[in-house]
Design a protein around this motif. Structure first.
Motif, PDB file in Angstrom:
ATOM      1  N   LEU A  24      22.205 -63.786   2.270  1.00 57.49           N
ATOM      2  CA  LEU A  24      21.734 -62.516   1.602  1.00 57.49           C
ATOM      3  C   LEU A  24      22.537 -61.266   1.345  1.00 57.49           C
ATOM      4  CD1 LEU A  24      17.913 -63.249   2.422  1.00 57.49           C
ATOM      5  CD2 LEU A  24      19.160 -63.830   0.116  1.00 57.49           C
ATOM      6  N   HIS A  25      23.259 -61.291   2.793  1.00 61.58           N
ATOM      7  CA  HIS A  25      24.102 -59.988   2.918  1.00 61.58           C
ATOM      8  C   HIS A  25      25.077 -60.050   2.054  1.00 61.58           C
ATOM      9  CE1 HIS A  25      25.374 -56.720   5.140  1.00 61.58           C
ATOM     10  NE2 HIS A  25      26.643 -57.083   4.959  1.00 61.58           N
ATOM     11  N   SER A  26      25.687 -61.197   1.703  1.00 59.75           N
ATOM     12  CA  SER A  26      27.129 -61.520   1.011  1.00 59.75           C
ATOM     13  C   SER A  26      26.631 -61.425  -0.619  1.00 59.75           C
ATOM     14  CB  SER A  26      27.634 -62.652   1.246  1.00 59.75           C
ATOM     15  OG  SER A  26      27.176 -63.966   0.723  1.00 59.75           O
ATOM     16  N   GLU A  27      25.314 -61.529  -0.927  1.00 59.93           N
ATOM     17  CA  GLU A  27      25.211 -61.445  -2.089  1.00 59.93           C
ATOM     18  C   GLU A  27      23.908 -60.393  -2.799  1.00 59.93           C
ATOM     19  OE1 GLU A  27      23.554 -65.629  -2.717  1.00 59.93           O
ATOM     20  OE2 GLU A  27      25.579 -66.338  -2.414  1.00 59.93           O
ATOM     21  N   PRO A  28      24.295 -59.157  -2.460  1.00 56.58           N
ATOM     22  CA  PRO A  28      23.212 -58.144  -2.579  1.00 56.58           C
ATOM     23  C   PRO A  28      22.984 -57.828  -3.856  1.00 56.58           C
ATOM     24  CG  PRO A  28      25.431 -56.993  -2.171  1.00 56.58           C
ATOM     25  CD  PRO A  28      25.626 -58.462  -1.966  1.00 56.58           C
ATOM     26  N   GLU A  29      21.660 -57.285  -4.235  1.00 59.26           N
ATOM     27  CA  GLU A  29      21.181 -57.056  -5.364  1.00 59.26           C
ATOM     28  C   GLU A  29      20.263 -55.768  -5.329  1.00 59.26           C
ATOM     29  OE1 GLU A  29      20.282 -60.856  -7.934  1.00 59.26           O
ATOM     30  OE2 GLU A  29      19.292 -60.928  -6.091  1.00 59.26           O
ATOM     31  N   LEU A  30      20.619 -54.770  -6.384  1.00 58.02           N
ATOM     32  CA  LEU A  30      19.853 -53.557  -6.090  1.00 58.02           C
ATOM     33  C   LEU A  30      18.384 -53.636  -6.647  1.00 58.02           C
ATOM     34  CD1 LEU A  30      22.695 -51.402  -7.768  1.00 58.02           C
ATOM     35  CD2 LEU A  30      22.276 -51.957  -5.280  1.00 58.02           C
ATOM     36  N   SER A  31      17.554 -52.559  -6.503  1.00 62.93           N
ATOM     37  CA  SER A  31      16.393 -52.514  -7.021  1.00 62.93           C
ATOM     38  C   SER A  31      15.790 -52.755  -8.556  1.00 62.93           C
ATOM     39  CB  SER A  31      15.725 -51.111  -6.666  1.00 62.93           C
ATOM     40  OG  SER A  31      16.104 -50.914  -5.402  1.00 62.93           O
ATOM     41  N   TRP A  32      14.903 -53.736  -8.442  1.00 63.08           N
ATOM     42  CA  TRP A  32      14.709 -54.334  -9.781  1.00 63.08           C
ATOM     43  C   TRP A  32      15.592 -55.331 -10.355  1.00 63.08           C
ATOM     44  CZ3 TRP A  32       9.801 -53.872  -9.304  1.00 63.08           C
ATOM     45  CH2 TRP A  32       9.041 -52.649  -9.040  1.00 63.08           C
ATOM     46  N   GLU A  33      16.738 -55.837  -9.518  1.00 59.14           N
ATOM     47  CA  GLU A  33      17.760 -56.714 -10.087  1.00 59.14           C
ATOM     48  C   GLU A  33      17.779 -58.034  -9.266  1.00 59.14           C
ATOM     49  OE1 GLU A  33      21.353 -54.591 -10.132  1.00 59.14           O
ATOM     50  OE2 GLU A  33      20.747 -53.184 -11.662  1.00 59.14           O
ATOM     51  N   GLU A  34      16.811 -58.028  -8.294  1.00 60.72           N
ATOM     52  CA  GLU A  34      16.711 -59.151  -7.245  1.00 60.72           C
ATOM     53  C   GLU A  34      16.556 -60.578  -7.831  1.00 60.72           C
ATOM     54  OE1 GLU A  34      14.613 -56.886  -7.263  1.00 60.72           O
ATOM     55  OE2 GLU A  34      14.796 -55.369  -5.762  1.00 60.72           O
ATOM     56  N   TYR A  35      17.118 -60.757  -8.860  1.00 58.20           N
ATOM     57  CA  TYR A  35      16.857 -62.131  -9.662  1.00 58.20           C
ATOM     58  C   TYR A  35      17.232 -63.324  -8.876  1.00 58.20           C
ATOM     59  CZ  TYR A  35      15.808 -59.113 -13.672  1.00 58.20           C
ATOM     60  OH  TYR A  35      15.214 -58.152 -14.569  1.00 58.20           O
ATOM     61  N   ASP A  80      15.842 -55.680  -1.393  1.00 61.88           N
ATOM     62  CA  ASP A  80      16.848 -54.919  -2.320  1.00 61.88           C
ATOM     63  C   ASP A  80      17.778 -54.395  -1.636  1.00 61.88           C
ATOM     64  OD1 ASP A  80      14.861 -53.108  -1.488  1.00 61.88           O
ATOM     65  OD2 ASP A  80      15.321 -51.830  -2.878  1.00 61.88           O
ATOM     66  N   ALA A  81      18.934 -54.270  -2.195  1.00 59.84           N
ATOM     67  CA  ALA A  81      20.008 -53.555  -1.391  1.00 59.84           C
ATOM     68  C   ALA A  81      20.483 -52.300  -1.939  1.00 59.84           C
ATOM     69  CB  ALA A  81      21.353 -54.616  -1.453  1.00 59.84           C
ATOM     70  N   LEU A  82      21.646 -51.598  -1.447  1.00 61.20           N
ATOM     71  CA  LEU A  82      21.722 -50.211  -2.046  1.00 61.20           C
ATOM     72  C   LEU A  82      23.026 -50.091  -2.834  1.00 61.20           C
ATOM     73  CD1 LEU A  82      20.806 -48.600   1.302  1.00 61.20           C
ATOM     74  CD2 LEU A  82      19.935 -47.762  -0.745  1.00 61.20           C
ATOM     75  N   PRO A  83      23.194 -48.945  -3.292  1.00 67.82           N
ATOM     76  CA  PRO A  83      24.615 -48.741  -4.163  1.00 67.82           C
ATOM     77  C   PRO A  83      25.507 -48.089  -3.175  1.00 67.82           C
ATOM     78  CG  PRO A  83      23.077 -46.987  -4.863  1.00 67.82           C
ATOM     79  CD  PRO A  83      22.333 -48.332  -4.057  1.00 67.82           C
ATOM     80  N   VAL A  84      25.838 -48.863  -2.296  1.00 62.78           N
ATOM     81  CA  VAL A  84      26.784 -48.555  -1.127  1.00 62.78           C
ATOM     82  C   VAL A  84      27.894 -49.248  -0.735  1.00 62.78           C
ATOM     83  CG1 VAL A  84      27.013 -47.963   1.640  1.00 62.78           C
ATOM     84  CG2 VAL A  84      24.862 -47.265   0.206  1.00 62.78           C
ATOM     85  N   GLU A  85      29.201 -49.013  -0.820  1.00 63.28           N
ATOM     86  CA  GLU A  85      30.245 -49.828  -0.713  1.00 63.28           C
ATOM     87  C   GLU A  85      30.204 -50.446   0.873  1.00 63.28           C
ATOM     88  OE1 GLU A  85      33.790 -51.840  -1.901  1.00 63.28           O
ATOM     89  OE2 GLU A  85      32.452 -50.593  -3.012  1.00 63.28           O
ATOM     90  N   GLU A  86      30.409 -51.595   0.916  1.00 59.42           N
ATOM     91  CA  GLU A  86      30.647 -52.227   2.398  1.00 59.42           C
ATOM     92  C   GLU A  86      32.007 -51.879   2.832  1.00 59.42           C
ATOM     93  OE1 GLU A  86      29.296 -54.648   5.251  1.00 59.42           O
ATOM     94  OE2 GLU A  86      28.856 -55.857   3.560  1.00 59.42           O
ATOM     95  N   LEU A  87      31.717 -51.238   4.338  1.00 57.80           N
ATOM     96  CA  LEU A  87      33.152 -50.791   5.178  1.00 57.80           C
ATOM     97  C   LEU A  87      33.366 -52.055   6.091  1.00 57.80           C
ATOM     98  CD1 LEU A  87      32.584 -46.939   5.140  1.00 57.80           C
ATOM     99  CD2 LEU A  87      33.573 -48.233   3.610  1.00 57.80           C
TER     100      LEU A  87
END
Length: 391
Positions: A24-35, A80-87
């Motif tokens: 799940l961590h490797s395949e994040p989806e934003l709010s309302w896009e968690e298809y 849901d995930a966030l619009p954040v770039e993974e560091l």
């Protein structure tokens, strides 16, 4: 108080738990896009034979029906995930989606609840009642829980319980105190209008940038001078958009901010004062002001009976030293919409471990979870349901 079969099953499924979280961590989806996440959860529950339905546009509501009559307890995880770039680019399970990341732990919540569901399903004949499973979208927009409630997530439910992984707490510690836990979280926009013109001719203008700046400097006195110091409150200005060019006096200015507090009267007061301050500051300089105030999440207030049950379950399952007292946070959580409907509580499970570099703040690009804490969360979900139904 606790069920030994649950403890043994969680230990048995620990590797699967970690694998699910990493996927799940490797395949994040934003709010309302968690298809895809919704499909994965649905497929997993189908394989277990657990009745469920998908909600619109995303999300899943499921139910494990116990073998004995009793109440219904709901367990909630957000997805849901966030619009954040993974560091954390060196992680083998780092986000595959550019600019998207599970920077708040929702991947962990979903994985923990799936394994808890698998465990509870194996002992369902022993359950005195039913367990509702809520896999919720769009927590980060403060809209998902409300939508799930509207689609029947807590209809017929007697108690609701949620967990949030918390990097600011030591790993595997559990905190759930009666009373305030998360603050209400509101958003406001103030639009100031002046009269623009040439930067060399200020006498012919009404400078919206001065109006907005004055508002920003003065509005903090709403908290410092009009609210009881024993009632925590925060007014934050997070964004200011003003002006078009270096030599043009701004005609318009737009300010965006957030209000956080625990008390309903304090919330009402701040909303009114924002209007008063904006209109009066604008009037001083000859401009006008328009305030738009959006009420987001309510404050999360843990019920005393439920919170104390969490503490008892924690002590019995993990030892007295696992019970931790974390102070309330001014962060927001839409779990409050469930608590508006039925009694319950919201619990923090620590995942901060400097040795594993998992102490980073939530919403940071280096946020990560001490995966040893996953089993604590999964077992707590299941043990709480067991203890509540057999209380």
């Amino acid at each position: 108080m606790i069920n030994q079969k649950i403890k043994e099953a969680i230990e048995q499924y620990s590797e699967e738990l970690t694998a699910i979280r990493r996927k799940l961590h490797s395949e994040p989806e934003l709010s309302w896009e968690e298809y895809e996440t919704t499909a994965f959860v649905s497929d997993y529950l189908t394989a277990l034979g657990i009745e469920h339905r998908k909600t619109e546009p995303t999300g899943v509501i499921a139910e494990i029906k116990g073998g004995k009559p009793g109440e219904t307890v709901a367990l909630r995880a957000d997805m849901d995930a966030l619009p954040v770039e993974e560091l954390n680019v060196d992680l083998p399970y780092a986000s595959k989606e550019l600019g998207k990341m599970h920077a708040c732990g929702h991947d962990a919540h979903t994985a923990m609840l799936l394994i808890a569901a698998k465990t509870l399903n194996e002992i369902k004949e022993e359950l005195r009642g039913n367990v509702r499973l809520i896999f919720q979208p769009a927590e980060e927009t403060a809209m998902g829980a409300k939508a799930m409630v509207e689609q029947g997530a807590v209809s017929g439910v007697d108690n609701v319980f949620g967990i949030h992984i918390w990097s600011q707490m030591p790993s595997k510690k559990v905190s759930c105190s009666p009373g305030p836990s998360f603050a209400s979280a509101d958003i406001f926009t103030v639009t100031f209008k002046g009269r623009g013109g040439h930067g060399a001719m200020p006498q012919d203008c009404i400078d919206a940038s001065i109006i907005a700046s004055s508002f920003v400097m003065n509005v903090q006195s709403v908290v410092s001078r009009t609210i009881d110091p024993q009632q925590p409150a925060v007014v934050t200005i997070g964004k200011m958009d003003v002006g078009t060019r270096f030599n043009v006096i701004a005609e318009n200015a737009v300010i965006e901010g957030t209000v956080r507090c625990f008390d309903a009267e304090t919330r009402d007061h701040i909303e009114k004062q924002l209007q008063v301050y904006a209109e009066n500051v604008a009037s001083i300089y000859g401009g006008t002001a328009k305030v738009d105030y959006f009420r987001g999440t309510q404050a999360v207030i843990n019920g005393e009976e439920s919170a104390k049950l969490v503490q008892k379950v924690t002590a019995a399952a993990f030892g007295e030293d696992a019970v931790y007292d974390e102070k309330p946070t001014m962060g927001g959580e839409d779990f409050s919409f469930y608590l508006d409907e039925v009694p319950g509580s919201f619990t923090l499970v620590g995942s901060g471990n400097p040795e594993k570099d998992t102490q980073w703040a939530h919403h940071h690009g280096k946020f990560n979870v001490d995966e040893d804490a996953l089993a604590t969360g999964a077992e707590l979900y299941a043990q709480y349901a067991w203890a509540y139904l057999n209380k």
